[in-house]
Design an enzyme around this catalytic site. Structure first.
Site: not given
Length: 149
Positions: A53, A55, A86
């Site tokens: 992801h 992040e 995350c």
């Protein structure tokens, strides 16, 4: 000190992710001095990695940049509310502030769903600011998924 948003950089990373066929989410980590330490967009498909992801990638790069697993005093800008995975990493990295754009009622882990930072097991609770450039972030996501249908 004057507040400067870095959401424009996160949005650019989201746009680049969309061009790669990834869900358009972008993230930027900024030092307490205002320097951009890292930026990234989603790469889950490209890397065949469900943890890739925006992040996660930005936090990993920022930690490498400063040579520490902690991002004390740093800010994270992300175009979509972080998921529970995350959010757990944000807490572990001790990110000071999280600024996000669009809310994620389906998979969000901050204000929706798991609400990771609200749990006693969360070792750190960053300041959270939502709705930063939310309309632009939402439009990017809706446009991306409309093309998939």
């Amino acid at each position: 000190m004057v507040f400067t948003s870095h959401m424009d950089l996160a949005l650019e990373e989201a746009r680049l992710a969309a061009l790669r066929g990834e869900v358009p989410v972008g993230a930027v980590v900024v030092s307490k001095g205002g320097d951009v330490l890292a930026k990234a967009g989603n790469r889950t498909r490209e890397l065949s990695d469900p943890s890739a992801h925006a992040e996660m990638l930005a936090i990993r790069r920022a930690c490498e940049t400063i040579g520490s697993e902690r991002l004390i005093g740093c800010d994270l800008y992300v175009t979509l509310e972080p998921c529970a995975m995350c959010a757990g990493v944000i807490a572990a990295a001790r990110v000071a502030r999280v600024y996000y754009g669009a809310s994620d009622p389906k998979s969000g882990g901050v204000a929706q769903g798991a609400r990771v930072f609200d749990h006693a097991q969360s070792h750190h609770r960053p300041e959270v600011y939502d709705g930063i450039a939310s309309e632009i972030s939402e439009t990017l996501l809706k446009s991306f998924f409309a093309k998939k249908r």
